[in-house]
Design a protein around this motif. Structure first.
Motif, PDB file in Angstrom:
ATOM      1  N   LEU A  36      94.133 107.140  63.220  1.00 16.84           N
ATOM      2  CA  LEU A  36      94.749 105.860  62.894  1.00 16.84           C
ATOM      3  C   LEU A  36      95.919 106.058  61.921  1.00 16.84           C
ATOM      4  N   LEU A  37      95.886 107.156  61.175  1.00 17.13           N
ATOM      5  CA  LEU A  37      96.968 107.454  60.228  1.00 17.13           C
ATOM      6  C   LEU A  37      98.066 108.259  60.931  1.00 17.13           C
ATOM      7  N   HIS A  38      98.477 107.783  62.078  1.00 12.56           N
ATOM      8  CA  HIS A  38      99.516 108.449  62.856  1.00 12.56           C
ATOM      9  C   HIS A  38     100.841 108.443  62.081  1.00 12.56           C
ATOM     10  N   PRO A  39     101.616 109.533  62.174  1.00 12.77           N
ATOM     11  CA  PRO A  39     102.888 109.601  61.443  1.00 12.77           C
ATOM     12  C   PRO A  39     103.767 108.362  61.639  1.00 12.77           C
ATOM     13  N   CYS A  40     103.739 107.801  62.846  1.00 12.45           N
ATOM     14  CA  CYS A  40     104.559 106.615  63.107  1.00 12.45           C
ATOM     15  C   CYS A  40     104.118 105.428  62.285  1.00 12.45           C
ATOM     16  N   ILE A  41     102.810 105.239  62.211  1.00 16.15           N
ATOM     17  CA  ILE A  41     102.266 104.097  61.472  1.00 16.15           C
ATOM     18  C   ILE A  41     102.625 104.243  59.991  1.00 16.15           C
ATOM     19  N   ILE A  42     102.432 105.467  59.463  1.00 22.67           N
ATOM     20  CA  ILE A  42     102.701 105.686  58.045  1.00 22.67           C
ATOM     21  C   ILE A  42     104.186 105.502  57.729  1.00 22.67           C
ATOM     22  N   SER A  43     105.065 106.090  58.573  1.00 27.42           N
ATOM     23  CA  SER A  43     106.491 105.931  58.269  1.00 27.42           C
ATOM     24  C   SER A  43     106.919 104.480  58.406  1.00 27.42           C
ATOM     25  N   MET A  44     106.279 103.762  59.345  1.00 27.04           N
ATOM     26  CA  MET A  44     106.600 102.347  59.500  1.00 27.04           C
ATOM     27  C   MET A  44     106.265 101.577  58.217  1.00 27.04           C
TER      28      MET A  44
END
Lengths: 236, 122
Positions: A36-44
């Motif tokens: 769930l802590l995908h790089p995309c989610i975090i950078s978003m």
């Protein structure tokens, strides 16, 4: 306020912010191993929080990060080379692979339209979700061509990618799929690059076929969307 | 690097031009992808000339998507108002696609193996 305008309102800063957030995201993702802590989610989350705190409008960010956004086009063209590299896995499976992916893409688009209408969603929302199983750059292209909301498309693409990457193998074992080609093909078709990353963990053949599936699904869905639209307009 | 970038951008440009002339039905980048695939198969393009660039692009694809996802700021209202149906549709159709694609491929492979065995017996 004036100082932040001068400091942040430029391409070098927006590019640094984007890449920095992404690096942080990759680090957290690798350390935590929580999908769930995908790089995309975090950078978003990082980028949006930053923009909100300093009251920077989206348009300013889009302008500054245009260079990264542009790279989507060349990235899609590059998939053609990836496809070429994986030709050997196609041997003997060409017909079944093409059939499976084309049926998958058509049903994928139709199911979104049906469910979207059942939920009473606005047509622009439905169009935005039609290419959700396709790799982002192609999905954005399709969505844009038919008046979808590209940002919504981008979000749904990530949701589908993450879901398929995490639960795809479980779905496959429940319905008893054992063929490596079938496993790779289906995960790539439903969950593009994120699914392919997972398929590579299962095996080399699964990963390669999944990569192939990304490109095929992209092409098939580009064709399936106008065809499905035509049928809806002319027959229903 | 320059030669590879030139080839990739040239195909993107050709794809975008074709897309424009056919009324943007298919994204230009997809047309470019198909064209470069065909050119590689017909040996018009040498894969070694483009490999360095394409590897960089395909391996780092995830980050290229970040700026587009920030656009969620613009459509936040519409997403939060429909979050349940959006999530439901995403998840259910993802499962559906996985099942259909895997099922067809698996069945086709079994059929082919069966035929091969039958042919051997004859």
């Amino acid at each position: 306020m004036d100082i932040t305008q001068h400091l942040f309102n430029n391409a070098p800063f927006m590019l640094t912010l984007t890449m920095g957030s992404f690096l942080l995201g990759t680090y957290i993702y690798k350390k935590s191993k929580i999908s769930l802590l995908h790089p995309c989610i975090i950078s978003m989350i990082c980028i949006i929080s930053f923009l909100k705190v300093f009251d920077i409008p989206y348009e300013t960010y889009a302008e500054g990060s245009a260079f990264i956004n542009f790279m989507l086009g060349p990235a899609v063209v590059s998939l053609g080379v990836l496809l070429y590299d994986q030709m050997k896995y196609l041997k003997g499976n060409v017909l079944s692979i093409l059939t499976a992916v084309s049926v998958g893409s058509v049903i994928g688009v139709i199911s979104v339209v049906i469910l979207g209408r059942l939920f009473g969603l606005d047509s622009s929302l439905i169009v935005s979700m039609e290419p959700k199983s396709v790799t982002t750059p192609i999905a954005l292209g399709i969505s844009e061509s038919y008046g979808g909301i590209t940002s919504l498309t981008a979000v749904t693409v990530v949701i589908c990618g993450m879901f398929g990457a995490v639960f795809g193998p479980k779905v496959l074992s429940v319905i008893g799929i054992k063929s490596p080609v079938a496993q790779g093909l289906s995960i790539g078709a439903a969950s593009h690059g994120l699914g392919t990353a997972r398929a590579m963990e299962i095996g080399a053949v699964e990963g390669a076929i999944s990569g192939l599936s990304i490109g095929l699904m992209g092409v098939m869905t580009s064709v399936a969307v106008p065809v499905v639209h035509w049928f809806i307009e002319n027959i229903f | 690097m320059i030669r590879g970038s030139f080839i990739i951008l040239l195909f993107l440009f050709i794809g975008e031009s074709i897309s424009y002339f056919i009324g943007n039905i298919i994204p230009g980048s997809v047309i470019g992808m198909v064209l470069i695939f065909v050119s590689l198969t017909l040996k018009i393009v040498n894969p070694e000339h483009v490999r360095a660039v394409t590897e960089f692009l395909t391996k780092n694809m995830t980050i290229f998507f970040v700026p587009a996802s920030i656009g969620i700021m613009k459509s936040w209202n519409i997403i939060s108002a429909n979050w349940f149906s959006l999530t439901f549709i995403c998840i259910s159709t993802t499962i559906l696609i996985i099942m259909i694609v895997a099922f067809i491929q698996e069945k086709a492979e079994k059929l082919r193996k069966k035929k091969e065995i039958e042919n051997q017996n004859i």
